[in-house]
Design a protein around this motif. Sequence first.
Motif, PDB file in Angstrom:
ATOM      1  N   GLN A  18      -4.922  -3.406  -2.790  1.00  0.00           N
ATOM      2  CA  GLN A  18      -5.969  -3.176  -1.804  1.00  0.00           C
ATOM      3  C   GLN A  18      -5.555  -2.032  -0.888  1.00  0.00           C
ATOM      4  O   GLN A  18      -4.440  -1.506  -0.971  1.00  0.00           O
ATOM      5  N   VAL A  19      -6.494  -1.637  -0.025  1.00  0.00           N
ATOM      6  CA  VAL A  19      -6.236  -0.549   0.920  1.00  0.00           C
ATOM      7  C   VAL A  19      -6.548  -1.026   2.341  1.00  0.00           C
ATOM      8  O   VAL A  19      -7.186  -2.044   2.553  1.00  0.00           O
ATOM      9  N   GLU A  20      -6.087  -0.206   3.281  1.00  0.00           N
ATOM     10  CA  GLU A  20      -6.267  -0.475   4.720  1.00  0.00           C
ATOM     11  C   GLU A  20      -5.708  -1.841   5.103  1.00  0.00           C
ATOM     12  O   GLU A  20      -6.463  -2.733   5.550  1.00  0.00           O
ATOM     13  N   PRO A  21      -4.407  -2.044   4.982  1.00  0.00           N
ATOM     14  CA  PRO A  21      -3.393  -1.071   4.535  1.00  0.00           C
ATOM     15  C   PRO A  21      -3.271  -1.065   3.021  1.00  0.00           C
ATOM     16  O   PRO A  21      -3.656  -2.023   2.336  1.00  0.00           O
ATOM     17  N   VAL A  22      -2.680   0.015   2.498  1.00  0.00           N
ATOM     18  CA  VAL A  22      -2.458   0.121   1.064  1.00  0.00           C
ATOM     19  C   VAL A  22      -1.378  -0.870   0.653  1.00  0.00           C
ATOM     20  O   VAL A  22      -0.311  -0.942   1.277  1.00  0.00           O
TER      21      VAL A  22
END
Length: 996
Positions: A535-539
Amino acid sequence: MKKLRKNNLIKNVAVLLFCFQVSLLIAQKQTTSNFTVVAENTVTSILIDKNDAKVVTIASDIFANDVEKITGKKPIISTKNNQSTPTIIAGTIGKNKWIDDMIAIGKIDVSKIENQWERYSVQIVENPMASLDKTLVVVGSDRRGTAYGILELSRKIGVSPWEWWADVTPEKKESLSLTLEKEVSKSPSVKYRGVFLNDEDWGLQRWAALNYEPEIGDIGPKTYAKVFELLLRLRANTIWPAMHSSTKPFYSYPENKFVADDYAIVIGTSHAEPMLSNINTEWKHDDMGEYRYDTNSETIKSLFTKRVKETAKLEGIYTTGMRGEHDSPMIVGEDDTDAQVSLLERVITDQRAILKKETKKEPKNVPQAFVPYKEVLNYYQSGLKLPEDISLVWTDDNYGYIRQLSNPKEQKRSGGAGVYYHTSYWGRPHDYLWLNSSNPVLMWEEMSKAYELQSRDIWILNCGDIKPHEYNIELFLDMAWNIDYFKESSSIKNHTKNWASREFGEASASKITDVLFENNRLAYIRRPEFMAWSQVEPVTKEGETELTQYHYGDEVSGRIESYQKIIDATENIYNEIPVFRKDAFYQLVYYPVIGASKLNQKWLYSFKNKFTAKQGRQSANAFGTLSEEAYDRITKETDNYNTALKNGKWNHIMTMSPRFLPVFAQPATSNVTNIEKASLGLALEGYQMEVNNKVINSYADVLPVFNSYTNSTYFIDLFANGKGTVNWQAKPKADWILLSESKGTLNANSLEKRIWVSIDWSKIPQGENKKEAPLGHDFQLIPPSFKVNSAIDFISEGKITTIGVSAYNPKFAALNNYKGFVEDKGYVSINAENYTRKKDGKEANWTLFEGMGYTNKVITALPRTATPLVDMEEIKANSPVLEYDFYTFNFGEVEVNLQAVPTHAPYNGIGVRCAVSIDDATPVFVDFETIGRSDEWKENVLKNASVKSAKQIVNKAGKHTLKIWMVDPGVMIDQVLIDLGGWKKSYAFPKETVKK
C-alpha cells in the motif's frame, strides 16, 4: 402592366412550388448520394469563410491532411468561391456567407440544428450555386459543431481519431469517395466533455520536455495543440490541463490559452485548482504567505482576480470553493465542520463577486463548477449552501465507484451536475498510474447511473498521461457524446469490437475483443499494480498474497495460466496484423496486455518460488527465474515503446515504474540448494506442506474427498528433491481412479509435474439408497455406505508412497433429475447470474450486466430510480427476488456470504442493501455501504469486491432455496457462498458447485 403582373404571379407561384418541393424533399427519407473527394485527375477543395471561427480552418486542415495521408493528394482550402472542382463547403450558421445564402434560398434546411449546442448537418447538395455542380455541405450550429462535422468526414474516409496519438496509419488508396445520406447530429448527451491530464510526471511531461517540445522543455502550446486535435477528433470540448509541480502552470505560457481558443477547447480545472488557478505551482509562499483563506484572503482573491481578468473573454469553467495545497484539505483555524462550511461559503461568495466584476456578467451566466471531492463532500453533506447555478461535479472514490449523485431535489438545480471520474490515480490504498486497468463495463455502469440521475452537464475523465488509456478515453467520450448508443452492458463489447475492427480490420476484431475482455476480467479481480499486496501513504513493502496455492485448484497457477493464454493470443494476433498497423496494435493492445500479464506473472512466479522453496523443491529456482524473465520482458517492451517505436517518436512517454513503488521492482527470490541425490517428493491439493515420506500416515497423504455430484478433480505435484534424474510411476489401486499422467521423468529440464486426479463414476461402487446422513464438513465423517476408499501408489527408486483417495458416491432419490447447486466439502458456491428462478418486483426487475465481476457477469435490480423497500412485508410482496435451489448434506447455522460490486449509495434515501433468506425464513438485511476511506473500503477497492454475510439456518439435510431480495435498486451481486463450515481461505470464492 397586366403582363408584368401576370409574369410576377407566375414567378411567385414558381417560387412557392419550388419551396414546397424543397420542403417535401427534406421531409422525405434522404436518398444516398456519392461525392468524389479524390479521383485520378480530381481533388476536392474546401470552401470556408474567413469570418468563421479559427477552429473551422483547423478542422478543415486536419481533414485535408487526412485525405493526403490516404491518397497523397491534398485538398486546397479556400476562402473564395472560384472553384470548378467538387467542393466541400464547411461553415457555421451566421458565419459563412455561402451557407447562409443556401439557407435563404431553401437549398439546405437547418431548422433542426439552428441555435442548438454543438450540432451539425452533413449532406450533398446539387447545384448549390452558379459555379458549382455538386457540393458536400457541412454546416454547424456553432463553431464546435462545424468542426465536429468536418472531422466526421475524416471518420467516414477511414481515419482513426488516434491517427497521430497511436499511429493508426490510414490505409493507402488511389481514389476516395463518400457515399452518404443527409446526416443531422443529435445534441451531445453531455454538455461539457473532456479529460484531465494528471500525474503527468512520468510520461506526458517528460515526453514533451525531452522529446516533442524541447524548445521550452515542458508541456506547452505545441503539445497542447496535439492534445486539442485529439479532443476534437473524439468530439470532446473540455480539458483540465496538467497541473503537477513538474509542469509549469497552463497560463504561464501565454500562447496556451490562445491555442485552446483556436481549437475551441474549454478550459477548466480540478477540485484543487479554484478559479482556473494552479495552486501547486502558482502559489509562492515567500511572496504570498500562507495559503489560508481565514487569514490571507486578500492575497488569495488577488490571484483569483488576476486569472479571471486574463480569461474573461475566453471559454472556461471556473471551479469554485477551494481545498488546500497539493490535494490536501483546506486549512481552517477552527477545527470543526461548521467553521469549515462557513468559510467555504464565504470563499464561494467572494469568487462570484470577482466573476461578476471582471466578466461584466451575472454569475449565473458564467460556467462554474463545485467539486465535492474527499473532505469537501463532507462539507456539502453538512449543509453547505451552494448557489443553484453552479454545476455539482460529483466524483468517484478514485477507484471507479461514484461517491454520490444528485437526489431528486438536486436534479432540478439550474446548474445541473456532472462527474469527475478516474482511470488513473495516485494515492491510497495504492496507485494505478501505469496501465489502463479500469474495467470499461464498470465505467459504463457508473456513468450510465450518473446520466440516469441527471448528471449531464460536465463529464471529466482523469486519464493520466493519455497513453495507455486510449480505449477508455474514447469509450468515455463516446458515451458523453451519445449515451443512447450504450443502452445495455453488451453495448460495450459491441463498441470494443467496432473499435478493433476500425483500427485493425474485421478479421481480427473478435479475437482482439476477446483478449481485451479477458484482460479486463483479470484486472477486475486484481489490478496489475496491486499484485504486490503493498500500500501507499505510507509506502509499505510487498505483503503476503491472499491467493491460495493449495486450495481450489491453486489460484496462483490458475492466474498464471490465464495470463499466458492472452499473451499467446496477443502475440499470434500481432503476427496477423498488417504491417502498416503493427505500431498501432503495439500501442493499443500489445503493450498494455503484455505489460499487465508480465507484471502479474512476475509476482505470481515469485509467490510460487517462495511457496515451493518452503517445501524444499528444486523447482523453486525455476520459478524464481521465470519471475526474473517476466520483469526483463517488461523492461524490454518498455524500452521498445520508448526508443524503437516510430523511430523514437514516443521516447520518454512510457515508464514501467511510476513513483518506483515496490510492485514495479524485481521481487527477491529464494534459492534451494540440495546436493543430495534426487528423490521424488509429493504435495497434494488441500495441504500447505509436502507429503513427509519419513512419517507413516502423514496428515498430508490423503486427497480431499471426491464428490460425485460435483465431479471433483484434485492435483498432486510431483517434484525432485536434490540433484539428478527421478523416474516415477503412479499406480491407482482401483480402476475408477483416473490420472492425467501415470509415469514420467523429473530432471533439470522438468523439475516438477502436476498431475490431475479424477474419478470414473461409471466404475465406482454405488452407495446405498439410504436416508441422507450428515457428513462432516471436511467429508471425513462420511458413513461407510456413502464413502468408497482406495489409493494411488507412487513408485520411484524402489520407494512407494501411497496417497489415499476417498470418493463420495451415494444415490439419493431426491437428487435424481435435480438441477441446482449442491454442497461440496462443506460449502455451496454460486455465481449470482445463474439463478434458478427470478420474480419481477412492483417497480424493478433483476437484470444481467456482462463484462464485469469475477465471473464477467453480475446481476442488478433496475431501474435505479425504483423506490427502496425496507418494510419486510413490502419486500416480500413487491421486491424482485432471485431464487437459487441448493442441496446440502449437513444442517445447522450457516453463513450466507454475498460478494457485491463495491458501489456507494447514490444519495440519501437509496442505499446499497439487499436481503437474503433461506427457505421461508424472514429476510435478513445485508448492507454493502462503507464509510469514507476506511480499512474496509480500502480492501474493497483493492479487490473490486465487497463481501458481507448473513446468518441463516439450514434446518435439515436436503433441498433448500436461497432468496435474494432487492432492498435498494442498483446493488450488483457477483457471487454467493453458503458456508456450512468447510470453506477454506481463498482470495476468490471457489468455483460453482453445480450438480453434474
